[in-house]
Design a protein around this motif. Structure first.
Motif, PDB file in Angstrom:
ATOM      1  N   ASP A 200       0.809  -1.222   0.000  1.00 46.92           N
ATOM      2  CA  ASP A 200       0.000   0.000   0.000  1.00 46.92           C
ATOM      3  C   ASP A 200       0.842   1.272   0.000  1.00 46.92           C
ATOM      4  O   ASP A 200       0.286   2.369   0.052  1.00 46.92           O
TER       5      ASP A 200
ATOM      6  N   ASN B  92      -2.431   3.526  -0.903  1.00 51.85           N
ATOM      7  CA  ASN B  92      -3.677   3.332  -0.161  1.00 51.85           C
ATOM      8  C   ASN B  92      -3.519   3.695   1.311  1.00 51.85           C
ATOM      9  O   ASN B  92      -2.499   3.404   1.930  1.00 51.85           O
TER      10      ASN B  92
ATOM     11  N   ASN C 224      -5.841   2.650   4.526  1.00 53.36           N
ATOM     12  CA  ASN C 224      -6.922   1.723   4.840  1.00 53.36           C
ATOM     13  C   ASN C 224      -7.806   2.295   5.941  1.00 53.36           C
ATOM     14  O   ASN C 224      -7.332   2.578   7.054  1.00 53.36           O
TER      15      ASN C 224
ATOM     16  N   ASN D 211      -2.481   3.028  10.033  1.00 54.59           N
ATOM     17  CA  ASN D 211      -1.600   3.289   8.903  1.00 54.59           C
ATOM     18  C   ASN D 211      -0.418   4.125   9.380  1.00 54.59           C
ATOM     19  O   ASN D 211      -0.601   5.283   9.783  1.00 54.59           O
TER      20      ASN D 211
ATOM     21  N   ASP E  24     -14.174   7.330   1.430  1.00 56.03           N
ATOM     22  CA  ASP E  24     -13.220   6.588   0.621  1.00 56.03           C
ATOM     23  C   ASP E  24     -12.978   7.335  -0.684  1.00 56.03           C
ATOM     24  O   ASP E  24     -13.641   8.314  -1.001  1.00 56.03           O
TER      25      ASP E  24
ATOM     26  N   HIS F 242     -10.249   9.124  -3.694  1.00 57.13           N
ATOM     27  CA  HIS F 242      -9.038   9.899  -3.949  1.00 57.13           C
ATOM     28  C   HIS F 242      -9.018  11.181  -3.122  1.00 57.13           C
ATOM     29  O   HIS F 242      -9.893  12.023  -3.229  1.00 57.13           O
TER      30      HIS F 242
ATOM     31  N   GLN G 208      -5.252   7.075  -2.039  1.00 58.76           N
ATOM     32  CA  GLN G 208      -6.601   6.530  -2.059  1.00 58.76           C
ATOM     33  C   GLN G 208      -6.984   6.108  -0.646  1.00 58.76           C
ATOM     34  O   GLN G 208      -6.225   5.398   0.017  1.00 58.76           O
TER      35      GLN G 208
ATOM     36  N   VAL H  16      -9.257   3.650   1.211  1.00 63.20           N
ATOM     37  CA  VAL H  16      -9.966   2.446   0.767  1.00 63.20           C
ATOM     38  C   VAL H  16     -10.622   1.747   1.947  1.00 63.20           C
ATOM     39  O   VAL H  16     -10.072   1.704   3.051  1.00 63.20           O
TER      40      VAL H  16
ATOM     41  N   SER I 280     -11.333  -1.274   3.999  1.00 65.59           N
ATOM     42  CA  SER I 280     -10.544  -2.493   4.194  1.00 65.59           C
ATOM     43  C   SER I 280     -11.392  -3.703   4.545  1.00 65.59           C
ATOM     44  O   SER I 280     -10.858  -4.784   4.756  1.00 65.59           O
TER      45      SER I 280
ATOM     46  N   GLY J 271     -12.120   2.510  -7.534  1.00 65.39           N
ATOM     47  CA  GLY J 271     -11.342   3.660  -7.118  1.00 65.39           C
ATOM     48  C   GLY J 271     -11.963   4.905  -7.696  1.00 65.39           C
ATOM     49  O   GLY J 271     -12.889   4.855  -8.522  1.00 65.39           O
TER      50      GLY J 271
ATOM     51  N   THR K   9      -2.591  -1.518 -12.304  1.00 70.55           N
ATOM     52  CA  THR K   9      -2.691  -0.153 -11.792  1.00 70.55           C
ATOM     53  C   THR K   9      -3.227   0.777 -12.868  1.00 70.55           C
ATOM     54  O   THR K   9      -3.088   0.514 -14.065  1.00 70.55           O
TER      55      THR K   9
ATOM     56  N   ILE L 264      -4.237   4.340  -8.869  1.00 69.45           N
ATOM     57  CA  ILE L 264      -5.171   3.383  -8.287  1.00 69.45           C
ATOM     58  C   ILE L 264      -4.602   1.990  -8.517  1.00 69.45           C
ATOM     59  O   ILE L 264      -4.341   1.607  -9.654  1.00 69.45           O
TER      60      ILE L 264
END
Length: 302
Positions: free
Chosen positions: A38, A42, A44, A49, A125, A127, A159, A161, A163, A171, A274, A297
């Motif tokens: 990630d 990303n 999560n 994170n 969630d 961008h 991003q 996202v 989880s 995305g 991607t 993405i």
């Protein structure tokens, strides 16, 4: 001598304002989830994170030991004009620090690590961007027109996202109209997907699909008409792409967009690969059209 603390906008950032290099939205000094798949792609939602912010002394003299400074991290919609200060709800954390014994040498970096567990209810969630900045009395944050016009703060597009298991592979990319940017366009570049990959791309109103290469656009729904290139739709519509090959590309004209809009992409075949999203435009005061934003993405097989 001068006291200057910098969070770079790009790997070639030498502290000039404005930063003139490409890809200012991927700061090398903001690293999300380092050492994992990630990394810098990303964040999560609902999980911890680690995020490392690495300011460096870019001045001409050492900063004395015991000097107080603060490293801050936040998030916002990706845009060339992230506000300072950020709204309180968008500030993740600020860490008060002091320069250690021996001082902060010229050119030296001082990494600071945050651990952020974003609330899926409070953080949408899709961008967005991480924003990092330094509060140092001798080098204040400048409230300039764009976040990339200040060597004391920078952004890393990312991003957010979900989880939780069973989430569809999808995305999104936020577009923000900027008065300072004209002749705007977006390019979607697909990399390393399995043969026969299929995607559904939902476009906001006023976008014009200029060209599709390396893939086949098979239908458009909710557009009021059948899909054709060089056509602008008056309301949001959905274009399905199939047989997406290596390095397939879509060129989209966004010069007519008058309000913030979002492009949603859904991977319907679940293949790995991607998508690079590159936003082009002409920034006021510059002579040549170039990159003004973007994101990556990443899709993993489920």
């Amino acid at each position: 001598c001068t006291t200057e603390v910098m969070i770079r906008d790009g790997v070639d950032d030498s502290g000039g304002i404005p930063y003139g290099g490409p890809n200012w939205w991927v700061s090398p000094d903001i690293t999300a989830n380092p050492g994992t798949p990630d990394e810098d792609v990303n964040i999560n939602l609902g999980l911890p994170n680690p995020i490392t912010v690495t300011p460096r002394n870019s001045g001409s003299c050492a900063i004395p030991a015991s000097t107080a400074y603060t490293v801050c991290l936040g998030w916002y919609l990706p845009t060339g004009s992230v506000p300072h200060p950020l709204p309180a709800a968008n500030v993740i954390s600020c860490q008060p620090l002091t320069v250690p014994a021996g001082g902060w040498a010229v050119g030296a970096a001082m990494p600071t690590t945050f651990t952020w567990t974003p609330d899926p209810v409070a953080v949408p969630d899709g961008h967005h961007c991480l924003v990092a900045w330094i509060d140092l009395t001798a080098d204040p944050v400048m409230n300039t027109p764009a976040v990339n016009w200040d060597d004391n703060r920078a952004q890393q597009n990312i991003q957010f996202v979900d989880s939780s298991p069973g989430v569809p592979q999808s995305g999104s990319f936020w577009m923000n109209p900027q008065e300072m940017i004209s002749d705007r366009g977006i390019e979607l570049v697909f990399h390393d997907f399995d043969p026969g990959a299929r995607f559904n791309v939902v476009l906001p109103a006023q976008l014009e699909v200029k060209n599709v290469t390396g893939a086949k656009a098979v239908r458009a729904t909710d557009c009021g008409d059948q899909y054709s290139e060089n056509q602008s739709f008056l309301r949001p519509c959905s274009v399905t792409l199939q047989d997406v090959g290596p390095d397939a590309r879509i060129m989209i004209d966004v010069s007519r967009v008058l309000a913030a809009g979002k492009i949603d992409v859904k991977n319907e075949t679940g293949s790995k690969g991607t998508i690079d999203i590159i936003e082009h435009g002409l920034v006021r005061g510059l002579k040549e059209r170039g990159p003004v934003g973007g994101a990556t993405i990443r899709f993993e097989k489920r």
